[in-house]
Design an enzyme around this catalytic site. Structure first.
Site, short mmCIF file in Angstrom:
data_model
loop_
_atom_site.label_atom_id
_atom_site.label_comp_id
_atom_site.label_asym_id
_atom_site.label_seq_id
_atom_site.Cartn_x
_atom_site.Cartn_y
_atom_site.Cartn_z
N LYS A 1 121.50 30.08 82.91
CA LYS A 1 122.39 30.31 84.06
C LYS A 1 121.62 31.20 85.05
O LYS A 1 121.08 32.23 84.67
CB LYS A 1 123.66 31.00 83.62
N CYS B 1 122.06 37.83 86.56
CA CYS B 1 122.74 39.11 86.77
C CYS B 1 122.01 39.95 87.83
O CYS B 1 120.81 40.20 87.71
CB CYS B 1 122.83 39.89 85.46
N ASN C 1 128.51 26.51 90.10
CA ASN C 1 129.29 27.74 89.93
C ASN C 1 129.29 28.56 91.22
O ASN C 1 128.32 28.57 91.97
CB ASN C 1 128.68 28.56 88.77
#
Ligand code: FMN
Length: 359
Positions: free
Chosen positions: A156, A117, A219
């Site tokens: 991630k 993030c 991704n």
């Protein structure tokens, strides 16, 4: 002889991708964790239309250990959506370890750590992609979390902090060595935020590392079946994680699946199917969040559901201003009858092309 026969048999068995003990089909499709999007109502639709594995939106470790209602509510998982990963974020080791225990009690299939993030108030606490500035700390924090839970742990993350510090090859190997079972890579740096394009060539470099055995999920910017196939076949990812392209279009998962299986394009979802999905989404949002919040938080989805429909603005305006559920359903019914004769053409991009009587 027996070994030879077994080897031949294996050629005919469908390949599986394993995250610890979780088995996913070959080229699995994963719904990306997305704050305020990947909640149970939306996950239900993505599962229905073909996603193989779903992630929750990120949950604050601090919020979980304070028992904050907003955070604990996000732990809700429904049996028909499994396998599900719960994602947490935080910069404090103790809080992350304690929240991992809380996550385990919620019984997801796995625990995912957010190291990607880029938002300021997450990064400034050395959480999310903030930790990309200190890989040793990232490895130590991950090791502590792996030790604190019986769940398979996945990560991630992004390529690195900025273009001068892309360390994803090293990161993947070191995190594998402390026990993570898979890694999903959003192929941008923290500095890129969402700018430019995702650099999938880094997936190839990660996969070229002979020591790396865990699955690597690609991704970033996958919004067509062709791109989904490319990220696996050309760049070497073990699976495809899709985020933004699923918003308003959970059908993307079945479109990609069909393309992988047949090499041809499935007809895009009809407007009737989109309306049905939208109504289910609204109904489930209200069931899960309560009437007021369920209605308010659906507002961000109407634009994407009806993107590309000519002259939709007035209807969208009604959908995002009404607080009356009967009125909203009536507007959705009206859209269905007004646009009944429109045709949706197959897409080359994430935005559908409609053609109608006056379109
Ligand atoms: C609205 C929104 C919310 C997001 N929230 C999260 C999150 O909670 N956790 C996370 O790891 N990534 C989050 N992301 C990043 C996505 O998971 C994904 O990495 C990114 O959107 C790139 O993939 P895409 O091009 O398929 O959308 C979010 C992205 C969006 C657009």
């Amino acid at each position: 002889m027996l070994v030879g026969i077994l080897a031949i048999l294996c050629l005919f068995l469908p390949a599986v991708i394993k995250i610890g003990h979780i088995e996913l089909p070959d080229m699995p499709l994963l719904l990306a964790p997305m704050e305020d999007v990947s909640d149970p109502p939306f996950r239900h639709l993505c599962k229905k239309y073909g996603a193989d594995m779903l992630y929750t939106e990120f949950i604050s470790a601090d919020g979980l250990i304070r028992d904050a209602e907003k955070s604990t509510k996000k732990l809700d998982i429904f049996d028909d959506e499994r396998p599900v990963g719960i994602q947490i974020f935080g910069g404090d080791e103790d809080a992350m370890r304690r929240s991992a225990e809380i996550v385990e009690a919620a019984k997801p299939e796995l625990l995912d750590i957010n190291y990607g993030c880029p938002v300021k108030n997450v990064v400034c606490r050395n959480a999310g992609s903030g930790i990309l500035r200190d890989i040793d700390k990232m490895v130590a924090l991950t090791a502590a979390i792996v030790k604190s839970t019986n769940l398979p742990v996945t990560v991630k993350t992004r390529l690195g902090w900025d273009d001068n510090s892309i360390k994803i090859v090293e990161i993947a190997e070191r995190l594998q060595d402390v026990g993570i079972k898979a890694i999903s890579i959003h192929c941008r740096t923290k500095h890129q935020m969402y700018k430019g394009h995702a650099r999938w060539e880094w997936l190839t470099k990660v996969k070229e590392n002979q020591r790396l055995t865990i699955p690597v999920f690609g991704n970033g910017d996958v919004d067509t079946p062709e791109k989904a196939v490319d990220i696996v076949k050309k760049y070497g990812a073990d699976g495809i994680m899709i985020g933004r392209a699923s918003i308003g279009n959970p059908f993307i998962f079945r479109e990609v699946k069909h393309f992988i299986e047949t090499g041809t394009h499935l007809a895009p979802a009809t407007l009737a199917e989109k309306l049905d999905a939208c109504k289910t989404h609204l109904t489930r949002s209200i069931e899960w969040k309560g009437m007021r919040l369920g209605i308010l938080e659906m507002r961000r989805h109407y634009g994407p559901y009806f993107a590309g429909l000519p002259n939709i603005k007035a209807y969208r305006q009604r959908l995002v201003t009404s607080e009356d559920v009967a009125d909203i359903f009536a507007t959705l019914d009206e859209i269905e009858s007004v646009y009944a004769d429109y045709v949706i053409y197959p897409r080359q991009t994430a935005t559908p092309v409609y053609e109608g009587l006056d379109g």
